[in-house]
Design a protein around this motif. Structure first.
Motif, short mmCIF file in Angstrom:
data_model
loop_
_atom_site.label_atom_id
_atom_site.label_comp_id
_atom_site.label_asym_id
_atom_site.label_seq_id
_atom_site.Cartn_x
_atom_site.Cartn_y
_atom_site.Cartn_z
N LEU A 1 -7.68 -5.69 4.16
CA LEU A 1 -6.57 -5.77 5.62
C LEU A 1 -7.06 -3.88 5.15
CD1 LEU A 1 -4.04 -7.81 6.09
CD2 LEU A 1 -5.62 -7.04 7.93
N THR A 2 -7.66 -2.99 6.35
CA THR A 2 -7.60 -1.18 6.03
C THR A 2 -6.33 -1.16 5.70
OG1 THR A 2 -9.97 -1.13 6.26
CG2 THR A 2 -8.60 0.32 6.20
N ILE A 3 -5.16 -0.25 5.61
CA ILE A 3 -4.03 0.55 5.65
C ILE A 3 -4.07 1.44 5.20
CG2 ILE A 3 -1.17 0.12 5.05
CD1 ILE A 3 -2.48 -2.16 5.88
N ALA A 4 -3.43 2.75 5.91
CA ALA A 4 -3.30 4.23 6.09
C ALA A 4 -1.81 4.51 7.03
CB ALA A 4 -4.47 4.90 7.29
N ALA B 1 0.68 -0.73 -0.10
CA ALA B 1 0.04 -0.07 0.35
C ALA B 1 1.10 1.70 -0.03
CB ALA B 1 -1.02 0.12 1.45
N VAL B 2 2.20 0.97 0.83
CA VAL B 2 2.93 2.42 0.85
C VAL B 2 3.73 2.29 -0.47
CG1 VAL B 2 4.34 3.15 1.68
CG2 VAL B 2 2.82 2.29 3.55
N ASP C 1 1.72 12.27 9.70
CA ASP C 1 3.04 12.43 10.30
C ASP C 1 4.12 10.76 9.93
OD1 ASP C 1 1.17 10.29 10.80
OD2 ASP C 1 1.28 10.56 12.83
N ASN C 2 3.93 10.36 8.69
CA ASN C 2 4.50 9.26 7.75
C ASN C 2 4.33 7.78 8.63
OD1 ASN C 2 6.70 8.84 5.89
ND2 ASN C 2 8.05 8.19 7.61
N ARG C 3 3.14 7.66 9.64
CA ARG C 3 3.22 6.67 10.14
C ARG C 3 2.38 5.76 9.18
NH1 ARG C 3 6.22 6.63 15.08
NH2 ARG C 3 5.31 4.81 15.91
N ILE C 4 2.54 4.29 9.29
CA ILE C 4 0.93 3.41 8.80
C ILE C 4 0.57 2.52 9.78
CG2 ILE C 4 0.92 1.58 7.27
CD1 ILE C 4 4.17 1.97 6.60
#
Length: 269
Positions: free
Chosen positions: A239-242, A217-218, A246-249
């Motif tokens: 899965l949900t990926i955000a 995702a990233v 602030d650069n955090r997963i």
């Protein structure tokens, strides 16, 4: 001695969890990890998870793959451990400290910040990790991301058709990756949806890989192919990926306790 274990899974990626936070256990070596994870002569799982006390977090999580090797991170196991712990917690891993929080029928995990420098993957020599000038029999120009462990990501027209069972082990063990690598093949369905299959380092083809979903995702977000929050569909489920500003997963998805049991330590040591 007799040891208790909890069998858990995240989207079919399954674990034996040993809890040594309050009751110490003998040391686990590579041979014992292989024996316990063996699906024919042991309890059987993809990864063995060992929980221990920590001086830097609420507790420590160690991860042993099916081949007995210890690795840095496992997203699905992080959700399972959050469910088992039953409360928000900081967890020390070899890949860094992560934050876990149980949710209804699963958990949410702050997986930390991705790393893209070739030294951080790591690669054997320097190159652009957004579009790597390498390929293997039709899989080429991957991206590389470290999300606590190393991943390469290939975008393909049909993830289900990619020969991951044969190319996965070849890429995993290529000298380009001195610590081996997890191999992801992904299809961009639309700007909010990715389909993904993963060859997991030390495990093989897996029904789900949380860190693989994060890495894929990233990388897709980095390439401008999807929005900053997406659904990643693996063979075992979604899965949900955000990836926040602030650069955090953050990874959110299900986890399940299958059963509990015990075994004689000396039978596997």
């Amino acid at each position: 001695m007799r040891a208790d274990f909890t069998k858990m899974h995240g989207l079919g990626n399954d674990f034996i969890v040993l809890d040594a936070r309050t009751r110490s256990l003998p040391a686990i070596d590579q041979a014992m990890a292989r024996a316990l994870t063996d699906r024919h002569t042991g309890i059987g799982c993809d990864q063995l998870i060992l929980l221990e006390p920590s001086d830097t977090a609420d507790f420590r999580m160690r991860i042993f793959n099916h081949d007995g090797g210890e690795v840095e991170a496992c997203g699905n196991a992080s959700r399972a451990v959050a469910l088992l712990h039953g409360a928000a917690a900081s967890v020390q891993t070899s890949g860094g400290v992560i934050q876990v929080e149980p949710r209804a029928q699963g958990a949410s995990v702050d997986m930390g910040e991705p790393r893209f420098d070739w030294e951080a993957i790591p690669l054997a020599y320097g190159m652009d990790t957004a579009t790597m000038p390498v390929g293997w029999d039709g899989l080429d120009k991957p991206g590389a991301v470290n999300v606590g462990n190393p991943h390469v990501v290939f975008f393909v027209e049909d993830a289900d058709a990619a020969p991951l069972d044969t190319l996965g082990p070849e890429i995993e063990n290529d000298p380009l990756f001195p610590e081996r690598v997890n191999v992801n093949v992904a299809t961009i369905v639309n700007r909010e949806h990715i389909r993904l299959r993963v060859w997991e380092r030390g495990v093989g083809l897996t029904r789900a890989c949380g860190t693989g979903a994060c890495a894929t995702a990233v990388h897709a977000m980095r390439c401008g192919l999807v929005e900053r929050e997406v659904t990643v569909t693996l063979p075992g489920g979604d899965l949900t990926i955000a990836w926040s500003e602030d650069n955090r997963i953050r990874m959110t998805g299900p986890a399940t306790e299958a059963y509990r049991g015990s075994f004689e330590w000396d039978d596997f040591a």
